[in-house]
Design an enzyme around this catalytic site. Structure first.
Site, mmCIF file in Angstrom:
data_model
loop_
_atom_site.group_PDB
_atom_site.id
_atom_site.type_symbol
_atom_site.label_atom_id
_atom_site.label_comp_id
_atom_site.label_asym_id
_atom_site.label_seq_id
_atom_site.Cartn_x
_atom_site.Cartn_y
_atom_site.Cartn_z
ATOM 1 N N ASP A 126 33.801 -13.082 28.791
ATOM 2 C CA ASP A 126 34.713 -12.439 29.614
ATOM 3 C C ASP A 126 35.817 -11.547 28.592
ATOM 4 O O ASP A 126 36.521 -12.097 27.944
ATOM 5 C CB ASP A 126 35.416 -13.484 30.690
ATOM 6 C CG ASP A 126 36.593 -12.914 31.410
ATOM 7 O OD1 ASP A 126 37.015 -11.502 31.334
ATOM 8 O OD2 ASP A 126 36.902 -13.734 32.295
ATOM 9 N N SER A 168 43.212 -15.519 27.220
ATOM 10 C CA SER A 168 44.522 -14.895 28.040
ATOM 11 C C SER A 168 45.764 -15.579 27.896
ATOM 12 O O SER A 168 46.699 -14.706 27.943
ATOM 13 C CB SER A 168 44.133 -15.035 29.614
ATOM 14 O OG SER A 168 43.991 -16.258 29.850
ATOM 15 N N HIS A 185 40.927 -9.464 28.291
ATOM 16 C CA HIS A 185 42.033 -9.005 27.512
ATOM 17 C C HIS A 185 41.688 -8.324 26.368
ATOM 18 O O HIS A 185 42.660 -7.933 25.541
ATOM 19 C CB HIS A 185 43.066 -10.298 26.904
ATOM 20 C CG HIS A 185 43.502 -10.958 28.361
ATOM 21 N ND1 HIS A 185 44.616 -10.265 28.890
ATOM 22 C CD2 HIS A 185 43.135 -11.807 29.268
ATOM 23 C CE1 HIS A 185 44.942 -11.131 30.075
ATOM 24 N NE2 HIS A 185 43.969 -11.948 30.300
ATOM 25 N N LYS A 206 43.557 -4.763 34.301
ATOM 26 C CA LYS A 206 44.604 -5.036 32.937
ATOM 27 C C LYS A 206 44.681 -3.725 32.043
ATOM 28 O O LYS A 206 45.480 -3.012 32.581
ATOM 29 C CB LYS A 206 44.096 -6.214 32.291
ATOM 30 C CG LYS A 206 44.585 -7.503 33.099
ATOM 31 C CD LYS A 206 43.734 -8.785 32.682
ATOM 32 C CE LYS A 206 44.382 -9.931 33.454
ATOM 33 N NZ LYS A 206 43.433 -11.077 33.517
ATOM 34 N N HIS A 222 39.608 -19.017 31.270
ATOM 35 C CA HIS A 222 40.254 -18.846 32.686
ATOM 36 C C HIS A 222 39.759 -19.667 33.928
ATOM 37 O O HIS A 222 38.674 -20.032 33.684
ATOM 38 C CB HIS A 222 39.918 -17.213 32.671
ATOM 39 C CG HIS A 222 41.235 -16.833 33.767
ATOM 40 N ND1 HIS A 222 40.494 -16.404 35.183
ATOM 41 C CD2 HIS A 222 42.395 -16.306 33.710
ATOM 42 C CE1 HIS A 222 41.340 -15.838 35.767
ATOM 43 N NE2 HIS A 222 42.516 -15.734 34.993
ATOM 44 N N GLU A 250 35.771 -16.593 26.588
ATOM 45 C CA GLU A 250 36.452 -15.226 26.707
ATOM 46 C C GLU A 250 36.328 -14.573 25.300
ATOM 47 O O GLU A 250 36.190 -15.335 24.418
ATOM 48 C CB GLU A 250 37.798 -15.650 27.193
ATOM 49 C CG GLU A 250 38.240 -15.920 28.439
ATOM 50 C CD GLU A 250 39.246 -16.306 28.667
ATOM 51 O OE1 GLU A 250 40.443 -15.937 28.298
ATOM 52 O OE2 GLU A 250 39.652 -17.376 29.510
ATOM 53 N N ASN A 266 49.945 -6.696 31.947
ATOM 54 C CA ASN A 266 48.899 -6.707 31.042
ATOM 55 C C ASN A 266 48.314 -5.101 30.934
ATOM 56 O O ASN A 266 46.945 -4.803 30.563
ATOM 57 C CB ASN A 266 47.542 -7.208 31.594
ATOM 58 C CG ASN A 266 47.914 -8.877 31.964
ATOM 59 O OD1 ASN A 266 48.339 -9.533 30.834
ATOM 60 N ND2 ASN A 266 47.802 -9.434 32.904
HETATM 61 C C1 LIG Z 1 43.050 -11.829 34.538
HETATM 62 C C2 LIG Z 1 41.632 -12.435 34.299
HETATM 63 C C3 LIG Z 1 40.533 -12.461 35.372
HETATM 64 C C4 LIG Z 1 40.666 -12.081 36.675
HETATM 65 O O1 LIG Z 1 40.694 -10.851 36.614
HETATM 66 P P1 LIG Z 1 41.320 -10.081 37.961
HETATM 67 O O2 LIG Z 1 40.852 -8.848 38.089
HETATM 68 O O3 LIG Z 1 43.138 -10.235 37.848
HETATM 69 O O4 LIG Z 1 41.153 -10.777 39.249
HETATM 70 C C5 LIG Z 1 39.504 -13.012 34.871
HETATM 71 N N1 LIG Z 1 39.372 -13.659 33.639
HETATM 72 C C6 LIG Z 1 40.251 -13.488 32.794
HETATM 73 C C7 LIG Z 1 39.808 -14.251 31.275
HETATM 74 C C8 LIG Z 1 41.329 -13.038 33.116
HETATM 75 O O5 LIG Z 1 42.371 -13.076 32.073
#
Ligand SMILES: *Cc1c(COP(=O)(O)O)cnc(C)c1O
Length: 373
Positions: free
Chosen positions: A195, A170, A198, A229, A119, A166, A33
């Site tokens: 969230d 993801s 990405h 990421k 997620h 999100e 990522n």
């Molecule tokens: C990867 C991800 C997380 C977690 O983040 P990390 O820093 O890897 O623990 C949370 N929400 C989504 C949508 C993700 O893709």
């Protein structure tokens, strides 16, 4: 007692067993990522090293115990500024952010409404909170509205209703209809958590995500994401109002009962954020978009979603594993994603494009995939 051996054998029988593969650096990586290549950026690495010299290797305690170190405050100030929010709080990971934030906000008697494809960390936070969980079909705002109608009718004065989505999903790489979701939340007087895991670094005029792209950052109650990421480092963040952030500091167990991330990690993440917002960041995003476009054209994938995640759905777990192995033989690292990360019968290869991929490998991967159909 159930034996672990039997459980593992059952997983293997269903092509669902997972092993941690060795990292093979001879493969072209289409699975990380690290969309802008910032994990190996010289300035980010230097910021890490300098901060280790200045602040040491670790933070040695929770910030509530030892007091906060400068890099964490600097990081939070730059996140708040970039996100147009009053305050921000940093966590040790995105996962810890999801759990900490949702469980602080909600408890029994409250309601959380999630997109079906949210997620695992968001689902876990929702479950742990004790709130009533409602799920709407992926990106279906009509269904979301009908849930909001019925939930708000029944809710009492004190209870909280939180919608979670999100921005870029993801495992599918598509975008939420965030404008519409935000309007519905305002109309029904509910809270909204987005969230941007990405989308950070990839979308928006300064790479801050879909809320920035739509010009609605100041309307979103809780903007969260990860610095692991596109930012290339590690850690999670929440951008919100001062008063909500103060509540998190008092309630969020993953913040309170966990050693703060190393100060150097925070310093490196601040540098990465600075790059994302700079001219260099825009250039990297341009390169990334060109690469995504090339891949789409050659592999004849329709649509124009600017996300760096491209799912290649093959449905069957066994077939996804075989195709991933075949690509590995040909020099590409492309992971097979299976249940329970994605719904049953939607196993896929998850291709992630980054700004540093060269035209030749993008073409070669796309050609392999199209000839495998
Ligand atoms: C990867 C991800 C997380 C977690 O983040 P990390 O820093 O890897 O623990 C949370 N929400 C989504 C949508 C993700 O893709």
């Amino acid at each position: 007692m159930r034996l672990p051996e039997d459980e593992l054998a059952a997983l293997e029988g269903a092509s669902l067993l997972r092993r941690i593969p060795d990292l093979d650096t001879s493969l072209v990586n289409f699975s990380s990522n690290d969309y802008l290549g910032l994990s190996s950026n010289a300035e980010v690495k230097k910021a890490y090293r300098d901060a280790i010299e200045n602040y040491g290797a670790g933070s040695t305690a929770s910030r509530l115990v030892c007091g906060t170190m400068e890099p964490h405050l600097n990081l939070e100030n730059s996140i708040a500024k970039a996100k147009g929010s009053e305050a921000a709080l940093s966590f040790s990971s995105g996962y810890a952010t999801s759990i900490g934030v949702i469980t602080s906000l909600l408890s029994k008697g409250d309601t959380v409404i999630l997109d079906k494809l949210c997620h695992a960390s968001l689902i876990d936070g929702a479950r742990m909170s004790g709130a009533t969980i409602r799920v709407y079909p992926h990106n279906n705002t009509e269904k979301l509205e009908s849930i909001l109608k019925s939930v708000t009718k029944k809710a009492n004065q004190d209870s909280r209703i939180l919608v979670i989505t999100e921005s870029v999903f993801s495992m599918d790489g598509d975008m939420a209809p965030l404008d519409r979701i935000n309007k519905l939340c305002k109309q029904y007087d509910c809270l909204l958590l987005v969230d941007e895991a990405h989308a950070l670094g990839v979308i928006g005029p300064t790479g801050m995500g879909l809320a920035e792209e739509l010009g609605i950052q100041d309307q979103i109650d809780f903007q969260m994401g990860t610095l692991g990421k596109a930012a290339g480092v590690a850690g999670g963040y929440l951008a919100t109002t001062r008063v909500w952030a103060d509540l998190m500091i008092n309630r969020s167990r993953s913040f309170i009962y966990s050693t703060a991330p190393p100060p150097a990690q925070a310093a490196a993440a601040s540098k990465a954020l600075e790059i994302i917002q700079s001219e260099q960041g825009s250039q990297l995003r341009k390169q990334l978009l060109n690469n995504i476009e090339s891949f789409r054209v050659i592999s004849e994938i329709e649509g124009s979603c600017p996300s760096a995640i491209i799912p290649w759905i093959v449905s069957d777990s066994d077939r996804a594993l075989k195709l991933s192995a075949e690509l590995r033989e040909n020099g590409f690292l492309v992971p097979a994603i299976r249940y329970p990360t994605v719904p049953r019968h939607t196993a896929r290869l998850r291709i992630t494009i980054n700004s540093h991929h060269d035209e030749t490998s993008i073409k070669a991967l796309a050609n392999h995939l199209t000839s495998s159909i």
